[in-house]
Design a protein around this motif. Structure first.
Motif, PDB file in Angstrom:
ATOM      1  N   CYS A   1       0.888  -1.182  -0.136  1.00  0.00           N
ATOM      2  CA  CYS A   1      -0.060   0.000  -0.009  1.00  0.00           C
ATOM      3  C   CYS A   1       0.937   1.299   0.090  1.00  0.00           C
ATOM      4  N   LEU A   2       1.952   1.099   0.749  1.00  0.00           N
ATOM      5  CA  LEU A   2       2.773   2.357   0.813  1.00  0.00           C
ATOM      6  C   LEU A   2       3.575   2.630  -0.521  1.00  0.00           C
TER       7      LEU A   2
ATOM      8  N   VAL B   1      -2.960   7.350  -3.389  1.00  0.00           N
ATOM      9  CA  VAL B   1      -2.805   7.885  -2.115  1.00  0.00           C
ATOM     10  C   VAL B   1      -3.924   7.392  -1.109  1.00  0.00           C
ATOM     11  N   GLY B   2      -5.009   7.196  -1.613  1.00  0.00           N
ATOM     12  CA  GLY B   2      -6.187   6.708  -0.844  1.00  0.00           C
ATOM     13  C   GLY B   2      -5.868   5.173  -0.453  1.00  0.00           C
ATOM     14  N   ILE B   3      -5.125   4.219  -1.212  1.00  0.00           N
ATOM     15  CA  ILE B   3      -4.921   2.924  -0.842  1.00  0.00           C
ATOM     16  C   ILE B   3      -3.903   3.011   0.271  1.00  0.00           C
ATOM     17  N   ALA B   4      -2.794   3.672   0.078  1.00  0.00           N
ATOM     18  CA  ALA B   4      -1.991   3.900   1.200  1.00  0.00           C
ATOM     19  C   ALA B   4      -2.527   4.485   2.423  1.00  0.00           C
ATOM     20  N   TRP B   5      -3.386   5.472   2.325  1.00  0.00           N
ATOM     21  CA  TRP B   5      -3.994   5.920   3.608  1.00  0.00           C
ATOM     22  C   TRP B   5      -4.817   5.013   4.369  1.00  0.00           C
ATOM     23  N   ALA B   6      -5.472   4.129   3.631  1.00  0.00           N
ATOM     24  CA  ALA B   6      -6.227   3.076   4.400  1.00  0.00           C
ATOM     25  C   ALA B   6      -5.285   2.227   5.240  1.00  0.00           C
ATOM     26  N   SER B   7      -4.145   2.095   4.662  1.00  0.00           N
ATOM     27  CA  SER B   7      -3.345   1.087   5.633  1.00  0.00           C
ATOM     28  C   SER B   7      -2.733   1.710   6.561  1.00  0.00           C
ATOM     29  N   ILE B   8      -2.297   3.234   6.050  1.00  0.00           N
ATOM     30  CA  ILE B   8      -1.363   3.783   7.336  1.00  0.00           C
ATOM     31  C   ILE B   8      -2.105   4.043   8.511  1.00  0.00           C
ATOM     32  N   LEU B   9      -3.666   4.199   8.229  1.00  0.00           N
ATOM     33  CA  LEU B   9      -4.616   4.528   9.604  1.00  0.00           C
ATOM     34  C   LEU B   9      -4.762   3.071  10.324  1.00  0.00           C
ATOM     35  N   SER B  10      -4.271   2.135   9.875  1.00  0.00           N
ATOM     36  CA  SER B  10      -4.525   0.576  10.508  1.00  0.00           C
ATOM     37  C   SER B  10      -3.475  -0.202  10.578  1.00  0.00           C
ATOM     38  N   MET B  11      -2.812  -0.652   9.736  1.00  0.00           N
ATOM     39  CA  MET B  11      -1.613  -1.705   9.686  1.00  0.00           C
ATOM     40  C   MET B  11      -0.784  -1.424  10.809  1.00  0.00           C
ATOM     41  N   PRO B  12       0.070  -0.148  11.052  1.00  0.00           N
ATOM     42  CA  PRO B  12       1.020   0.113  11.805  1.00  0.00           C
ATOM     43  C   PRO B  12       0.408   0.017  13.402  1.00  0.00           C
ATOM     44  N   TYR B  13      -0.492   0.189  13.407  1.00  0.00           N
ATOM     45  CA  TYR B  13      -1.302   0.017  14.671  1.00  0.00           C
ATOM     46  C   TYR B  13      -1.434  -1.367  15.114  1.00  0.00           C
TER      47      TYR B  13
END
Length: 446
Positions: A323-324, A350-362
């Motif tokens: 995603c990034l 950018v939207g695909i990355a944003w969905a992952s940024i908001l969830s996968m790291p956490y």
């Protein structure tokens, strides 16, 4: 219900719903603050410093709120008191923001707004770790991502919708007058923020400490500002190894995002719409910037449904890496478009990355930090969100003014490079991060 008991989809929706309101307020801020500053007389070189309030506030507020929320228990629970206080303060700041009489009043209100959003938002991250069993945390954070996407879609596109669909008069934004559509959008945002957070507070109960006497004894032993700062410094020094590696990923991720948030609207308002601050062309460019932000958030909302399934089949690391990379390529491509519609293609990535940024790291983080310090470590983790923002806010202005000749688009493209560096850094994180290797007997899906 025990913390180890799987929660239903409806319960996960309820506990996450407040994030729709938080992101509604946050989305209005991201899409409109640079334009508000320019309506009030700022030029491009001043904008990053005026944005500095947001990351500095997060740097100070997030670990402190996390520390105290770990040590709170009231009739309203542990995290919910912070949700409520933050929602009230943020809603008042949203109402006041479009009525700012001067540039520095707007900058001060951004400080208050960002602090209030952080008071609500940071305990929401810990909320998932508190209430969901380990095997459901990826789903819980993906649900948050879904609601964040929905809130951001609605908020980012609202000024454009009010002007072009509902016929709200644009007015002449010259002379420091903020358009009526922006006023109405911020008022709506205040109502949505408060209502959504209140819904979660009323529909989701928290688990009290298992041993209340031990909880109270520990709280008494660590009372006072000195104990708080000692605990924060010790906690930073003893971060789990996976958290350290994720910190590098977060640093470059949010450096890229902040480049986009600060300069995207000015870049397209000047570079594609050919406007100057105060002109109708510039206002149209800013409104189209809101449409672009709404697009990437809409993609994030839709892709969050896919994340709910992908999180069950693939590791969080693999999902985040892909995603990034897609997001970095999308942001790089913004510099090649000459028409407004082309920008929407970039926003898909950018939207695909944003969905992952908001969830996968956490999701990768939540299973490697101690549950009793969930709020604190979530706050510390966000150091690596605000530090790159502080760096961007202090350095981007001089870089744009001298190296880029005042052009904003190269700063946006630089954000794409930062996202690709973040994707490369994901490879240093163990593939098992965030995964539950052995589930309890009888554990099932929903």
């Amino acid at each position: 219900m025990s913390k180890d008991t799987p929660m239903s989809w409806a319960a996960i929706w309820n506990m996450s719903f407040g994030f729709l309101g938080i992101q509604f307020g946050w989305g209005l801020q991201m899409a409109n603050m640079s334009a508000i500053y320019q309506y009030l007389g700022a030029d491009e070189s001043q904008i990053p410093l005026l944005w500095l309030a947001a990351p500095v506030t997060g740097f100070l507020v997030q670990p402190v709120i996390g520390y105290f929320s770990d040590r709170t228990w009231t009739r309203l629970g542990r995290r919910r008191p912070y949700f409520l206080v933050g929602a009230i303060l943020a809603s008042l700041a949203l109402i006041a923001m479009p009525n700012s009489p001067s540039l520095w009043v707007a900058a001060g209100l951004l400080w208050i707004l960002d602090a209030s959003v952080n008071v609500s938002m940071e305990p929401f991250r810990a909320f998932v770790g508190d209430l969901l069993p380990a095997r459901q945390r990826k789903v819980g954070f993906a649900m948050q991502s879904l609601l964040i996407g929905l809130g951001a879609v609605l908020s980012s596109s609202l000024p454009w919708l009010l002007t072009n669909v509902f016929g709200v008069a644009s007015g002449d934004p010259a002379g420091g007058r903020i358009p009526a559509a922006v006023h109405i959008s911020f008022y709506v945002g205040a109502a949505v923020f408060f209502s959504a957070v209140l819904y979660t507070i009323l529909t989701t109960r928290e688990h009290p400490p298992k041993n209340m006497a031990a909880f109270e004894a520990e709280k008494a032993a660590t009372r006072g500002m000195g104990a708080m700062f000692t605990s924060i410094f010790k906690g930073i020094a003893s971060m789990p190894p996976i958290m350290r590696r994720l910190a590098v990923v977060q640093f470059f991720t949010w450096l890229g995002l902040f480049c986009m948030w600060i300069y995207f609207a000015p870049a397209i308002a000047r570079g594609i719409f050919g406007g100057e601050p105060g002109s109708l062309e510039y206002q149209k460019g800013v409104e189209w910037g809101g449409v672009c932000f709404s697009t990437y958030n809409g993609v994030a909302f839709v892709f969050a449904f896919a994340l709910l399934g992908l999180a069950r089949r693939f590791s969080a690391r693999s999902v985040h890496l892909v995603c990034l990379t897609v997001g970095g390529l999308g942001l790089l491509a913004t510099g090649m478009w000459t028409t407004p519609n082309g920008l929407l293609v970039s926003m898909v990535g950018v939207g695909i990355a944003w969905a992952s940024i908001l969830s996968m790291p956490y999701a990768m983080l939540a299973n490697v930090i101690p549950g009793e310090r969930m709020g604190f470590y979530m706050g510390v983790f966000n150091f690596f969100i605000v530090l790159p923002q502080i760096l961007a806010a202090t350095l981007l202005g001089p870089i744009v003014g001298s190296l880029f000749g005042g052009a904003a688009m190269p700063a946006v493209v630089t954000g794409g490079v930062a996202l690709l560096v973040a994707a490369a850094a994901v490879l240093t994180v163990p593939a098992t991060a965030g995964e539950v290797i052995a589930e309890p007997a009888g554990a099932g899906g929903h």
